[in-house]
Write an enzyme that holds these catalytic residues in place. Structure first.
Site, mmCIF file in Angstrom:
data_model
loop_
_atom_site.group_PDB
_atom_site.id
_atom_site.type_symbol
_atom_site.label_atom_id
_atom_site.label_comp_id
_atom_site.label_asym_id
_atom_site.label_seq_id
_atom_site.Cartn_x
_atom_site.Cartn_y
_atom_site.Cartn_z
ATOM 1 N N ASP A 159 72.747 34.123 56.913
ATOM 2 C CA ASP A 159 72.596 35.387 56.191
ATOM 3 C C ASP A 159 73.258 35.237 54.821
ATOM 4 O O ASP A 159 73.617 34.134 54.406
ATOM 5 C CB ASP A 159 73.218 36.542 56.990
ATOM 6 C CG ASP A 159 74.735 36.458 57.056
ATOM 7 O OD1 ASP A 159 75.296 35.389 56.705
ATOM 8 O OD2 ASP A 159 75.369 37.445 57.455
ATOM 9 N N LYS A 186 66.024 33.726 60.562
ATOM 10 C CA LYS A 186 67.392 34.200 60.731
ATOM 11 C C LYS A 186 67.497 35.114 61.951
ATOM 12 O O LYS A 186 68.388 34.946 62.797
ATOM 13 C CB LYS A 186 67.862 34.949 59.491
ATOM 14 C CG LYS A 186 69.338 35.338 59.519
ATOM 15 C CD LYS A 186 69.650 36.511 58.628
ATOM 16 C CE LYS A 186 69.302 37.828 59.323
ATOM 17 N NZ LYS A 186 69.790 39.018 58.597
#
Length: 267
Positions: free
Chosen positions: A181, A163
């Site tokens: 997220d 991420k």
């Protein structure tokens, strides 16, 4: 003798053959353990996905991340610190830190104890301080102090996962990536846009369904939509610009909010 000859010349009767032997062999069935799981489908048609992101593009023509940074290095640090913390909290903690340590060399010179004091208001600050020093050291020793532009290289840095790497590639280097997220993971599954059981599955699904011409900004559009409209505890469907298209089971409104451009983001 002639009779015997005629008997010998007769064609022999074919032997009986079982019907099953004449059928094509059936393919062996795959066990549940070896069968490939079916990928979940988006609840939206191609035209509906196009319209969803067209509206996002009108509402926020130039969406931006809400973390403050001054260069790729400080962005890596800020995103790594944002795990289990808010962007507002990270910005408060890093304002003074980045003023004195905006390169990996300066961060190493500052030292772990000083870094820890600067970020002590952030969750898991002790371990994060160790990672900031460790990733700074790796950047200096293995990458000549430069943040790599490759995902496989980025995830080698301590405290940097997929991420974080995707955020850096997008915000620092202009690459079209999807950083999944909690907001994006929730929305993708809640509204059925790109269902998946893991962040990686959701990322792969989003990349496949989002039109290429919207892919670069899609990450921020979805995050901001989840942060300010499609909230975790109670989605504010009355303020949603895609309320008529949304297929979430819990939506409370089917009339879309007015589609107008929002004021530029201010941090």
């Amino acid at each position: 003798m002639a009779r015997q000859y005629r008997e010998d010349m007769k064609e022999p009767k074919p032997k009986s053959v079982k019907l099953a032997a004449l059928q094509p062999a059936s393919k062996p069935r795959m066990s549940k353990a070896t069968a490939k799981p079916r990928k979940p489908k988006s609840a939206y048609s191609t035209e509906e996905v196009e319209e969803i992101f067209r509206r996002f593009s009108v509402q926020r023509p130039e969406p931006k991340g809400e973390l403050n940074y001054v260069n790729p290095f400080t962005l890596v640090v800020a995103v790594a610190l944002s795990a289990q913390a808010t962007d507002v909290g990270v910005n408060k903690a890093t304002k003074a830190l980045f003023a004195i340590a905006d390169t990996p060399e300066k961060m190493l010179a500052l030292g772990e104890d000083a870094v820890r004091e600067h970020i002590r208001t952030i969750g898991l600050y002790r371990n994060k301080a160790k990672n900031v020093i460790a990733l700074s050291r790796m950047l200096v020793e293995d990458f000549d102090g430069e943040v790599p532009r490759d995902r496989d290289e980025l995830v080698k840095l301590p405290g940097v996962g997929r991420k974080t790497a995707n955020v850096v590639l997008s915000m620092a280097f202009g690459q079209a990536t999807i950083a999944v997220d909690t907001h994006i993971f929730r929305i993708a599954n809640r509204i059925g846009l790109a269902p998946g059981k893991t962040p990686d599955q959701v990322e792969d699904h989003l990349v496949r369904v989002i039109p290429n011409h919207y892919l670069y900004h899609a990450h921020h559009w979805l995050i901001l939509h989840g942060r300010y409209t499609c909230k975790a505890r109670r989605p504010e469907c009355e303020h949603c610009i895609i309320a008529d298209l949304c297929k979430a089971a819990e939506k409370t409104n089917t009339i879309p909010a007015p589609l107008v451009a929002l004021p530029p983001q201010v941090f």
